[in-house]
Design an enzyme around this catalytic site. Structure first.
Site, PDB file in Angstrom:
ATOM      1  CG  HIS A  55       9.431  -4.093 -16.820  1.00 28.96           C
ATOM      2  ND1 HIS A  55      10.346  -4.729 -16.028  1.00 28.96           N
ATOM      3  CD2 HIS A  55       9.040  -2.995 -16.095  1.00 28.96           C
ATOM      4  CE1 HIS A  55      10.501  -4.063 -14.885  1.00 28.96           C
ATOM      5  NE2 HIS A  55       9.709  -3.008 -14.904  1.00 28.96           N
ATOM      6  CB  ILE A  56       5.352  -0.933 -21.128  1.00 26.01           C
ATOM      7  CG1 ILE A  56       4.054  -1.760 -21.063  1.00 26.01           C
ATOM      8  CG2 ILE A  56       6.271  -1.433 -22.223  1.00 26.01           C
ATOM      9  CD1 ILE A  56       3.133  -1.549 -22.255  1.00 26.01           C
ATOM     10  N   GLY A  57       5.294  -0.437 -17.499  1.00 28.77           N
ATOM     11  CA  GLY A  57       4.545   0.334 -16.494  1.00 28.77           C
ATOM     12  C   GLY A  57       4.847   1.823 -16.541  1.00 28.77           C
ATOM     13  CG  PHE A 113      -2.177   0.780   1.056  1.00 28.89           C
ATOM     14  CD1 PHE A 113      -3.021   0.584  -0.021  1.00 28.89           C
ATOM     15  CD2 PHE A 113      -2.515   1.757   1.995  1.00 28.89           C
ATOM     16  CE1 PHE A 113      -4.185   1.342  -0.170  1.00 28.89           C
ATOM     17  CE2 PHE A 113      -3.673   2.517   1.864  1.00 28.89           C
ATOM     18  CZ  PHE A 113      -4.510   2.301   0.777  1.00 28.89           C
ATOM     19  N   GLY A 114       1.906   1.185  -0.851  1.00 27.97           N
ATOM     20  CA  GLY A 114       2.792   2.345  -1.035  1.00 27.97           C
ATOM     21  C   GLY A 114       2.220   3.234  -2.127  1.00 27.97           C
ATOM     22  NE  ARG A 115       6.662   6.650  -4.426  1.00 26.76           N
ATOM     23  CZ  ARG A 115       7.760   6.759  -3.674  1.00 26.76           C
ATOM     24  NH1 ARG A 115       7.880   7.742  -2.832  1.00 26.76           N
ATOM     25  NH2 ARG A 115       8.735   5.892  -3.783  1.00 26.76           N
ATOM     26  CD  GLU A 163      11.048  -7.981 -16.747  1.00 21.40           C
ATOM     27  OE1 GLU A 163      10.351  -8.221 -15.749  1.00 21.40           O
ATOM     28  OE2 GLU A 163      11.399  -6.855 -17.094  1.00 21.40           O
ATOM     29  CB  THR A 172       2.412  -3.350 -12.372  1.00 25.08           C
ATOM     30  OG1 THR A 172       1.878  -3.072 -11.077  1.00 25.08           O
ATOM     31  CG2 THR A 172       1.304  -3.501 -13.370  1.00 25.08           C
ATOM     32  CB  SER A 173       5.535  -5.310  -8.170  1.00 27.15           C
ATOM     33  OG  SER A 173       6.612  -5.343  -7.300  1.00 27.15           O
ATOM     34  NE  ARG A 174      12.039  -4.428 -10.184  1.00 25.86           N
ATOM     35  CZ  ARG A 174      11.582  -3.280 -10.699  1.00 25.86           C
ATOM     36  NH1 ARG A 174      10.431  -3.223 -11.327  1.00 25.86           N
ATOM     37  NH2 ARG A 174      12.317  -2.178 -10.616  1.00 25.86           N
TER      38      ARG A 174
HETATM   39  C1  DGY Z   1      11.071   0.909 -12.163  1.00 21.71           C
HETATM   40  O1  DGY Z   1      11.328   2.100 -12.315  1.00 21.71           O
HETATM   41  O2  DGY Z   1      11.443   0.266 -11.180  1.00 21.71           O
HETATM   42  C2  DGY Z   1      10.230   0.246 -13.227  1.00 21.71           C
HETATM   43  O3  DGY Z   1      10.131  -1.104 -13.061  1.00 21.71           O
HETATM   44  C3  DGY Z   1      10.715   0.584 -14.615  1.00 21.71           C
HETATM   45  O4  DGY Z   1      10.398   1.892 -14.840  1.00 21.71           O
END
Ligand code: DGY
Length: 332
Positions: A290-292, A153-155, A272, A241-243
């Protein structure tokens, strides 16, 4: 004297301009392998390394490195052994804040995309199979009225919660799984009365969409393993969308194949850019590369932060965003 900055791969123009204006820049013609990067960092020819997520800055490299710091062109820094960097007085910089909304947008996109079978639909139309509206065609799942469970529950977790609430979802979260930590009403801020903190196990069982927003570290590696997948609803979707390594991808493929969960939307992968065997063949997935953070303005802002961090470190100053400020030893 201008700081000597080693850049492993060009970053967007606003960042490169700052670097060239303030420093003596060496931009490598090719991304170096681990051995070449280690040799370059140990050469004494550079004050600072501007690294990408793909550059492994491990304890081995850091033990011989003669740089003052590493400025990572990313908010995440799991490619860098921060403990080893701190031990050697090497600062690590990152780019927080500027990619929050863009990444939360992709988390929302993956929820909608998996629920509404967007890749299957797109393929269907492109392959000429669309023969007109059909009452049974590509029936998906709802997002509105469903429960979003957040791991973290971070940014970015909060920005995702904001979007989910706007879509009429109920939001539950565990702030730092697998550990439990109580978030105060004050910390909840705008989410007071709107998002409920639950034990991690309950977030998993209650979620219709489980979205991952924790950093990768020893505690969170394989946070989502076969047992967590088995505890999810069979109708639920996993979004990451994290790791990648936060999810056991082999277990995920099995769960998706066997109907243990309904689908997955992934922007990151365990090894990856390799995908776990069988993942690419599964129709109930949406897979992004990995285009977040990949919007023009966001990448530009990341480049500026990474460049500013690099320049400051190179000059022997404390950078704006240091992951390990305790490593600061001033100009030496
Ligand atoms: C990050 O910044 O950690 C993202 O995974 C790539 O922008």
């Amino acid at each position: 004297m201008k700081p000597r900055i080693l850049v492993t791969e060009s970053i967007p123009e606003p960042g490169m301009k700052l670097l060239y204006d303030a420093g003596e820049v060496t931009l490598l013609p090719e991304v170096p392998d681990a051995a070449a990067l280690k040799t370059l960092c140990a050469s004494g020819d550079f004050d600072v390394l501007l690294a990408r997520l793909g550059d492994t800055v491990d304890a081995d490299l850091l033990a011989v490195a003669k740089v003052r710091g590493v400025s990572n062109y990313a908010v995440g820094f799991n490619n860098i052994d921060v403990a080893a960097a701190t031990e050697h007085g090497i600062l690590v910089g990152n780019t927080p804040g500027v990619l929050t909304d863009a990444t939360a947008d992709v988390a929302m996109l993956l929820m909608l995309g998996t629920a509404r079978r967007v890749v299957e639909g797109d393929n269907f139309v492109r392959s000429g199979q669309f023969a007109g509206w059909n009452p049974e065609l590509l029936i998906g799942a709802d997002v509105s009225g469903q429960v979003l469970g957040l791991a973290g529950f971070g940014r970015i977790g909060r920005a995702t919660a904001r979007r989910a609430l706007a879509f009429g979802m109920d939001v539950v979260f565990s702030p730092r799984p697998p550990a439990e930590r109580l978030v105060t009403e004050e910390e909840l801020g705008e989410f007071a009365g709107k998002a409920a903190q639950l034990p991690w196990e309950e977030v998993v069982t209650r979620a219709d969409f489980l979205s991952i927003h924790v950093p990768l570290n020893n505690e969170t590696r394989h946070l989502v393993d076969a047992s967590v997948l088995a505890a999810m609803k069979p109708s639920a979707f996993l979004v990451n969308t994290s790791r990648g390594p936060v999810v056991d991808e082999t277990a995920l493929v099995a769960a998706l194949r066997d109907g243990v969960i309904a689908g997955a939307g992934l922007d990151v992968y365990e090894n990856e850019p390799e995908l776990a065997r069988g993942l690419a063949e599964l129709p109930n997935t949406v897979l992004l590369p990995h285009i977040g953070s990949a919007t023009d303005p966001v990448r530009g802002k990341m480049a500026v932060l990474a460049a500013r961090n690099a320049i400051a470190i190179g000059k022997g100053e404390m950078p704006e965003f240091a992951v390990n400020p305790e490593a600061f030893r001033g100009a030496n």
